[in-house]
Design a protein around this motif. Structure first.
Motif, PDB file in Angstrom:
ATOM      1  N   VAL A  82      16.511  22.409  52.610  1.00 42.35           N
ATOM      2  CA  VAL A  82      17.012  23.776  52.697  1.00 42.35           C
ATOM      3  C   VAL A  82      17.530  24.050  54.100  1.00 42.35           C
ATOM      4  O   VAL A  82      16.880  23.744  55.100  1.00 42.35           O
ATOM      5  N   PHE A  83      18.717  24.669  54.152  1.00 44.47           N
ATOM      6  CA  PHE A  83      19.390  24.916  55.426  1.00 44.47           C
ATOM      7  C   PHE A  83      18.891  26.200  56.089  1.00 44.47           C
ATOM      8  O   PHE A  83      18.790  27.246  55.460  1.00 44.47           O
ATOM      9  N   THR A  84      18.585  26.100  57.353  1.00 42.31           N
ATOM     10  CA  THR A  84      18.410  27.263  58.225  1.00 42.31           C
ATOM     11  C   THR A  84      19.197  26.972  59.488  1.00 42.31           C
ATOM     12  O   THR A  84      19.119  25.870  60.034  1.00 42.31           O
ATOM     13  N   PRO A  85      19.985  27.926  59.982  1.00 41.25           N
ATOM     14  CA  PRO A  85      20.868  27.648  61.118  1.00 41.25           C
ATOM     15  C   PRO A  85      20.131  27.605  62.446  1.00 41.25           C
ATOM     16  O   PRO A  85      19.012  28.097  62.577  1.00 41.25           O
ATOM     17  N   GLY A  86      20.831  27.003  63.446  1.00 44.00           N
ATOM     18  CA  GLY A  86      20.356  27.050  64.831  1.00 44.00           C
ATOM     19  C   GLY A  86      19.322  25.999  65.159  1.00 44.00           C
ATOM     20  O   GLY A  86      19.098  25.043  64.418  1.00 44.00           O
ATOM     21  N   ALA A  87      18.708  26.176  66.339  1.00 44.32           N
ATOM     22  CA  ALA A  87      17.612  25.344  66.863  1.00 44.32           C
ATOM     23  C   ALA A  87      18.131  24.049  67.495  1.00 44.32           C
ATOM     24  O   ALA A  87      18.836  23.273  66.868  1.00 44.32           O
ATOM     25  N   GLU A  90      11.654  19.252  62.164  1.00 51.80           N
ATOM     26  CA  GLU A  90      10.524  18.640  61.458  1.00 51.80           C
ATOM     27  C   GLU A  90       9.937  19.569  60.408  1.00 51.80           C
ATOM     28  O   GLU A  90       9.213  19.142  59.518  1.00 51.80           O
ATOM     29  N   ASP A  91      10.240  20.872  60.529  1.00 47.74           N
ATOM     30  CA  ASP A  91       9.660  21.843  59.609  1.00 47.74           C
ATOM     31  C   ASP A  91      10.647  22.284  58.534  1.00 47.74           C
ATOM     32  O   ASP A  91      10.428  23.306  57.882  1.00 47.74           O
ATOM     33  N   ASP A  92      11.733  21.550  58.339  1.00 50.51           N
ATOM     34  CA  ASP A  92      12.674  21.900  57.283  1.00 50.51           C
ATOM     35  C   ASP A  92      11.958  21.950  55.933  1.00 50.51           C
ATOM     36  O   ASP A  92      11.114  21.098  55.624  1.00 50.51           O
ATOM     37  N   GLU A  93      12.319  22.895  55.144  1.00 47.36           N
ATOM     38  CA  GLU A  93      11.760  23.003  53.796  1.00 47.36           C
ATOM     39  C   GLU A  93      12.458  21.989  52.894  1.00 47.36           C
ATOM     40  O   GLU A  93      13.688  21.909  52.858  1.00 47.36           O
ATOM     41  N   VAL A  94      11.677  21.223  52.168  1.00 48.12           N
ATOM     42  CA  VAL A  94      12.213  20.224  51.233  1.00 48.12           C
ATOM     43  C   VAL A  94      11.648  20.520  49.845  1.00 48.12           C
ATOM     44  O   VAL A  94      10.436  20.655  49.679  1.00 48.12           O
ATOM     45  N   ILE A  95      12.531  20.615  48.865  1.00 48.19           N
ATOM     46  CA  ILE A  95      12.125  20.935  47.501  1.00 48.19           C
ATOM     47  C   ILE A  95      12.489  19.766  46.596  1.00 48.19           C
ATOM     48  O   ILE A  95      13.623  19.271  46.613  1.00 48.19           O
ATOM     49  N   SER A  96      11.540  19.317  45.804  1.00 46.21           N
ATOM     50  CA  SER A  96      11.760  18.192  44.896  1.00 46.21           C
ATOM     51  C   SER A  96      12.858  18.517  43.891  1.00 46.21           C
ATOM     52  O   SER A  96      12.950  19.643  43.379  1.00 46.21           O
TER      53      SER A  96
END
Length: 539
Positions: A195-200, A205-211
């Motif tokens: 899942v995309f969140t902008p910036g940083a 390492e804390d990106d949300e990953v959905i099966s």
């Protein structure tokens, strides 16, 4: 003991991945370079390419002119470790005026990472670079960048890449939405969505990953964008060929990724693919024989020379691609061109401007030899037998300028500056057989500007570049030494030597060149000089 050493060389070679990043200017190549370093843990915070308001410049851009203009005009070398693999990454100039440097870098790598601007698609410089890769059967991984902006349809981009470049695409990942509705990427190989969140600036390492098994959740959360992506994924996985490692390694298939380098997004997937599918070093052809990377004796080739990377030390670095064996600190080897032994006093590896001393290196690695002379572009180095490696290209310049010194008292500094810049390939420097006026040859106008800036900044020399009556050059050889001598004598006023002391003929126009070729049928006029081939032909 020798058997253990052989096993060590083989295992170390298999750990190596050496690739170049190529693109049209402004596609995001240097930004992606930084983010790959970031995700590999080589740096903690990425700089940004200097734009209107940016206070930092790219870590791989070190020249003052690069920092001022926010462009890369010199290739950079960086080494890092990731997942117990040693990755040698070469960031190349994107600007077409410096394509010659990029072509030479491509001779030193085993794979290429092609960056495509998702809004612009395949651009002219990309076409030229891909032609070089395809001529060498270099495997290519494709990264479609800037998906967080309003861009073209991914299916349309995929079709353009395949039709324009002639390489079938195999999507490893697929975008979910674009621009303001860019929700992330679906990893087709691993069956999950990031899942995309902008910036940083820091690692994500804390990106949300959905099966991918949670299709109902993905549909409800990301709506029409995910449903469209789902349909497109079904289409491309059905219609596109399956990934074939042999086809990829032969340069006949390209894995395809999507993301936003400036937002550190999609970079992880690319880095993992480089480790998983990119080739480790393979054999290289020398004139004498094929050289395997796992052979016990060291061999290498100088593919780049850079002067004054550290202005305070006025150094000169020869970049060497290790082609076989093991390099050790203190090693002595032979330079085939001169037949002389060479023992470098300082050998380094790079993380952009930062340097670390090299104690050992293996096939695939890029090492820098500090030198005050004795090495030239294309030089073959060998610990044992004499091996002449070929393939380093020098293209006939299309623009010419005469050099006029503003302060005649600085003539020695000018001679030194032009000699070193010519030897490193920053520009082609021609010395006439008659007269003393040096002539510069370039592929593009920006090369002249960079040389002027470097002469002033690194050598304290200000010059004016004056128009020249010449418009093309050709290196000349002949199977008949007497015919070549007669040709040179008859045209001595238009004969020059380049930085490698190879003879070239200057023409005022294409018509002028055609007339000469018809008049002197036994003379070969070469639009490209391959270091080994023409030097041997001239001997």
């Amino acid at each position: 003991m020798r058997q253990r050493a052989a096993v060590s060389i083989e295992s170390e070679v298999k750990r190596r991945r050496t690739f170049a990043i190529i693109s049209h200017p402004d596609a995001g190549k240097t930004t992606l370079t930084e983010k790959l370093l970031l995700f590999a843990g080589a740096i903690q915070i990425a700089g940004s390419v200097k734009a209107r308001k940016a206070s930092r410049h790219a870590t791989s851009d070190w020249m003052e002119i690069e920092k001022q203009r926010g462009i890369s005009v010199a290739s950079s070398v960086m080494q890092m470790e990731y997942r117990d693999q040693v990755i040698n990454l070469l960031d190349t100039p994107g600007h077409q005026d410096f394509s010659e440097d990029t072509y030479r870098v491509l001779t030193a790598v085993d794979a290429a990472l092609m960056v495509i601007d998702a809004a612009n698609g395949v651009e002219p410089q990309t076409l030229r670079l891909i032609a070089v890769c395809r001529a060498r059967n270099t495997p290519i991984i494709t990264f479609v960048n800037k998906m967080d902006r309003e861009v073209r349809d991914p299916l349309e981009l995929m079709d353009e890449i395949e039709s324009t470049l002639g390489i079938p695409c195999v999507p490893f990942a697929w975008p979910v939405g674009q621009g303001k509705l860019f929700h992330g990427i679906f990893d087709i190989r691993k069956n999950h969505m990031r899942v995309f969140t902008p910036g940083a600036d820091r690692r994500r390492e804390d990106d949300e990953v959905i099966s991918g098994d949670n299709r109902d959740l993905l549909r409800s959360r990301f709506g029409a964008e995910f449903q469209q992506a789902e349909q497109e994924i079904d289409l491309v996985t059905t219609a596109a060929p399956s990934f074939d490692a042999d086809e990829f390694l032969a340069g006949k298939q390209t894995p395809m990724f999507f993301g936003s380098a400036v937002n550190n997004f999609g970079v992880q997937e690319v880095l993992d693919a480089l480790v998983d599918v990119a080739p480790h070093p393979g054999p290289r052809k020398a004139i004498e024989r094929e050289v395997k990377p796992t052979e016990g004796k060291f061999s290498g080739v100088v593919f780049k020379i850079q002067a004054n990377m550290d202005p305070s030390h006025r150094d000169r670095i020869a970049f060497v691609r290790v082609l076989s064996g093991r390099f050790e600190h203190g090693m002595k080897f032979k330079v085939l061109r001169t037949g002389k032994d060479f023992r470098p006093t300082s050998v380094v590896t790079f993380l952009s401007q930062r340097r670390d001393r090299v104690d050992e290196a293996y096939a695939g690695d890029i090492i820098g030899l500090t030198t005050h002379g004795g090495l030239q572009l294309g030089d073959s180095l060998s610990e044992g037998e004499s091996l002449q490696f070929t393939g380093l290209p020098f293209f006939a310049p299309e623009l010419f300028a005469a050099v006029e010194l503003k302060d005649p008292m600085r003539s020695k500094q000018l001679q030194k500056g032009l000699m070193e810049l010519g030897q490193e390939g920053a520009i082609q420097v021609f010395k006439p057989l008659l007269g003393s006026e040096m002539l510069l040859g370039a592929i593009g106008q920006l090369q002249f500007e960079v040389v002027q800036a470097r002469l002033k900044g690194e050598y304290g020399v200000e010059v004016r570049l004056m128009p020249s009556r010449y418009s093309c050059a050709r290196w000349v050889t002949s199977k008949n030494a007497n015919d070549l001598r007669r040709f040179m004598d008859a045209n001595v006023g238009r004969m020059v030597t380049d930085a490698a002391e190879t003879h070239a003929f200057l023409a005022t126009s294409r018509f002028d060149l055609d007339v000469m070729q018809k008049r002197w049928e036994t003379i070969e006029f070469h639009p490209m000089r391959e270091h080994a081939g023409l030097l041997l032909a001239n001997q």
